[in-house]
Design a protein around this motif. Structure first.
Motif, short mmCIF file in Angstrom:
data_model
loop_
_atom_site.label_atom_id
_atom_site.label_comp_id
_atom_site.label_asym_id
_atom_site.label_seq_id
_atom_site.Cartn_x
_atom_site.Cartn_y
_atom_site.Cartn_z
N TYR A 159 0.83 -1.22 0.00
CA TYR A 159 0.00 0.00 0.00
C TYR A 159 0.87 1.27 0.00
O TYR A 159 1.83 1.38 0.74
CB TYR A 159 -0.94 -0.01 1.20
N TRP B 184 -5.99 7.33 3.46
CA TRP B 184 -6.27 6.80 2.13
C TRP B 184 -4.97 6.33 1.47
O TRP B 184 -4.01 7.08 1.35
CB TRP B 184 -6.94 7.86 1.27
N ALA C 287 -3.31 3.28 -1.66
CA ALA C 287 -3.63 2.51 -2.86
C ALA C 287 -2.74 1.28 -2.93
O ALA C 287 -1.51 1.39 -2.81
CB ALA C 287 -3.43 3.36 -4.11
N PRO D 88 -2.48 7.01 -4.99
CA PRO D 88 -3.80 7.64 -4.91
C PRO D 88 -4.05 8.67 -6.00
O PRO D 88 -5.16 8.74 -6.55
CB PRO D 88 -3.78 8.28 -3.52
N LEU E 206 -7.78 0.80 -6.75
CA LEU E 206 -8.64 1.15 -5.62
C LEU E 206 -7.98 2.16 -4.70
O LEU E 206 -6.77 2.11 -4.47
CB LEU E 206 -8.97 -0.10 -4.81
N LEU E 207 -8.79 3.06 -4.18
CA LEU E 207 -8.40 3.98 -3.11
C LEU E 207 -8.98 3.40 -1.84
O LEU E 207 -10.20 3.21 -1.73
CB LEU E 207 -8.96 5.37 -3.40
N CYS E 208 -8.12 3.09 -0.85
CA CYS E 208 -8.52 2.24 0.27
C CYS E 208 -8.24 2.89 1.62
O CYS E 208 -7.39 3.78 1.74
CB CYS E 208 -7.77 0.91 0.22
N ARG F 152 -12.01 -11.01 -2.08
CA ARG F 152 -12.69 -9.72 -2.02
C ARG F 152 -14.18 -9.89 -2.27
O ARG F 152 -14.59 -10.77 -3.03
CB ARG F 152 -12.09 -8.75 -3.04
N VAL G 58 -9.23 -4.13 4.07
CA VAL G 58 -9.39 -2.73 3.73
C VAL G 58 -10.69 -2.57 2.96
O VAL G 58 -11.18 -3.51 2.34
CB VAL G 58 -8.21 -2.16 2.90
N GLY H 183 -12.26 -0.32 -0.19
CA GLY H 183 -11.74 0.45 -1.30
C GLY H 183 -12.83 0.91 -2.24
O GLY H 183 -13.86 0.24 -2.41
N GLY I 246 -13.40 2.46 -6.31
CA GLY I 246 -12.74 2.50 -7.60
C GLY I 246 -13.71 2.82 -8.71
O GLY I 246 -14.93 2.87 -8.51
#
Length: 494
Positions: free
Chosen positions: A39, A321, A323, A328, A352-354, A383, A470, A472, A474
């Motif tokens: 990440y 946040w 990624a 990001p 994805l922004l997580c 997921r 996490v 996320g 997207g």
């Protein structure tokens, strides 16, 4: 309502996937940093004045020059680290296993909130879990788990380091190797009084995890092992917190001592399942006959409410946040009408922004215009999520090599609230009792449940690896607009 007081032996001081804690103190201020694996930005850093109330002040590795993406694989990236303050500067040393040829990575800063320097690489030190320590003459010692550059030997190594060049001043050497348990790693070297102490993690980061220690008159040894080793472990104990180890010591402003360490909180039927990753806990330390002794029950605190809402009104993202295997800024940018424009970064990442999940029971929503997806994940093969496109919301799941679309519901008007909850497990048999059920819904005034899934499949025991869950957001298709995210802890610790 007044929040309950909890013991630091049973509730993490930093809950969720914040593992491999390392701590230092400057005056009355404490700073805590963590591994972050794939990440980015990497190595989250927190501040506290009381050791139990922590606030994230940034991420140490916020430029790709400091943290090369490498292969971007799950549970790759930034491993165990050490944070120290010496001669007016903060020093952070870590391993990026996706860039193994660079050896160990060192960055420094005057302000722990950043900016942090460009890296110095110690290419002669191949391995993981580096530590920095200085003697009274200012000589710097790097201690790590691995090999020397020519690949000879394996174990805990140490060398006198030139911090400016990243080169050793003399040939590195092996020091104390621990008790001989599995996975001897995570060395931390301390000068306490006239003695040097070398503390290790042994037994692996699973149920056999332990803390061991030895002492010497010089950094290089020879070392005398503590007769009470391992000095800390929950192995074979019926305790709600397991996998305890990878500890780091700090002297408090009052002259006492404390330790931070990682552990997990497994739930469900045997072998039990942990879903939040390896979290950060706190213990007191006493010195008895010249050895550190853990006092788990010393610290208690008011359990924090981890709930938050984000409408992305600021041009800068909150440091929560991150990624996976991307950046990001490659995924999200401010939308002219408010919120974020999300897009496919086209870098073979999950896109994805997580943010890290920090509770066992919670509910979360993501509001989209046009299209978007909202996902609970451990990695790309484990997921559950919701996809909004063409006026339809569809629940989906991937478990290993199997992917399936589940229920769907219409979302007219071009807007949708996607909702995910972690709730109490409803099991038909004892052996089906897991940590939770994950509920996927089309949210709003009249929610529509689309799927209820077994939480065991989003646990480390199933997915493997070093990370935790996490959430996320997207894009679907070329771009999507995210207007708000809301996360609520539904049940605080009792």
């Amino acid at each position: 309502m007044r929040q309950p007081t909890v013991s630091a032996a049973e509730h993490p001081i930093v809950p969720g996937f914040y593992s491999d804690p390392t701590i230092c103190r400057v005056g009355e201020d404490y700073y805590l940093a963590h591994s972050s694996f794939e990440y980015f930005p990497g190595a989250p850093i927190f501040h506290s004045r009381d050791l139990v109330s922590w606030r994230q002040i940034g991420n140490i590795l916020d430029r790709r020059s400091q943290f090369l993406r490498g292969d971007g694989r799950a549970s790759g990236g930034i491993y165990g680290s050490t944070l120290r303050h010496h001669d007016g500067r903060f020093h952070f040393v870590t391993t990026n296993v996706g860039d193994a040829e660079s050896g160990q990575t060192i960055v420094t800063a005057e302000d722990p909130a950043g900016p942090w320097s460009d890296p110095v690489f110690v290419r002669e030190a191949v391995g993981i879990d580096p530590d920095l320590c200085w003697d009274e003459d200012g000589e710097c010692y790097l201690t790590w788990k691995g090999t020397v550059f020519n690949g000879e030997g394996d174990g805990i190594f140490q060398g006198r380091l030139d911090l400016e060049t990243g080169r050793f001043k003399s040939e590195p050497y092996q020091v104390w190797q621990g008790l001989g348990l599995a996975a001897s790693e995570a060395p931390h070297l301390y000068r306490v009084g006239d003695r040097w102490y070398l503390m290790l993690a042994e037994g692996g980061t699973e149920r056999g995890h332990t803390v061991t220690v030895a002492r010497a008159d010089r950094p290089e040894g020879p070392y005398e092992a503590c007769p009470a080793n391992p000095i800390f472990s929950h192995r074979s104990l019926a305790h709600p917190v397991q996998n305890t180890g990878h500890a780091d010591l700090v002297e408090t402003a009052e002259g006492e001592w404390a330790a931070v360490y990682l552990a997990v909180r497994p739930l469900g039927f045997t072998p039990q399942f942990h879903v939040l990753g390896r979290e950060t806990f706190l213990a007191g330390i006493d010195w008895v006959d010249g050895w550190p002794v853990f006092d788990e029950g010393r610290h208690s605190f008011t359990a924090p409410d981890t709930s938050f809402g984000d409408e992305f009104a600021s041009p800068a993202l909150d440091p929560r946040w991150v990624a996976p295997s991307s950046e990001p800024e490659a995924i999200a940018s401010p939308h002219p009408g408010g919120g974020l424009e999300l897009r496919d970064p086209k870098d073979d990442s999950p896109g994805l922004l997580c943010f890290r999940v920090q509770d066992h029971r919670w509910s979360a929503t993501a509001a989209f215009t046009g299209s978007g997806r909202f996902e609970l994940r451990i990695d790309d093969r484990h997921r559950y999520g919701l996809r909004f496109e063409n006026g339809l919301v569809t629940a989906y799941a991937r478990i290993g090599g199997v992917t399936a679309d589940l229920g769907s519901a219409p979302a007219p008007g071009g807007e949708a609230v996607l909702a995910i909850r972690a709730v109490e497990c409803v099991a038909e048999t004892l052996t089906a009792y897991g940590p939770d059920d994950v509920v996927l819904s089309l949210g709003g005034a009249d929610p529509v449940e689309l799927a209820r899934l077994d939480g065991r499949y989003l646990s480390t025991e199933v997915a493997t690896g070093f990370t935790g869950r996490v959430l996320g957001v997207g894009a679907v298709g070329g771009a999507s607009r995210l207007t708000a995210v809301d996360y609520r802890a539904d049940r605080l610790p009792e």
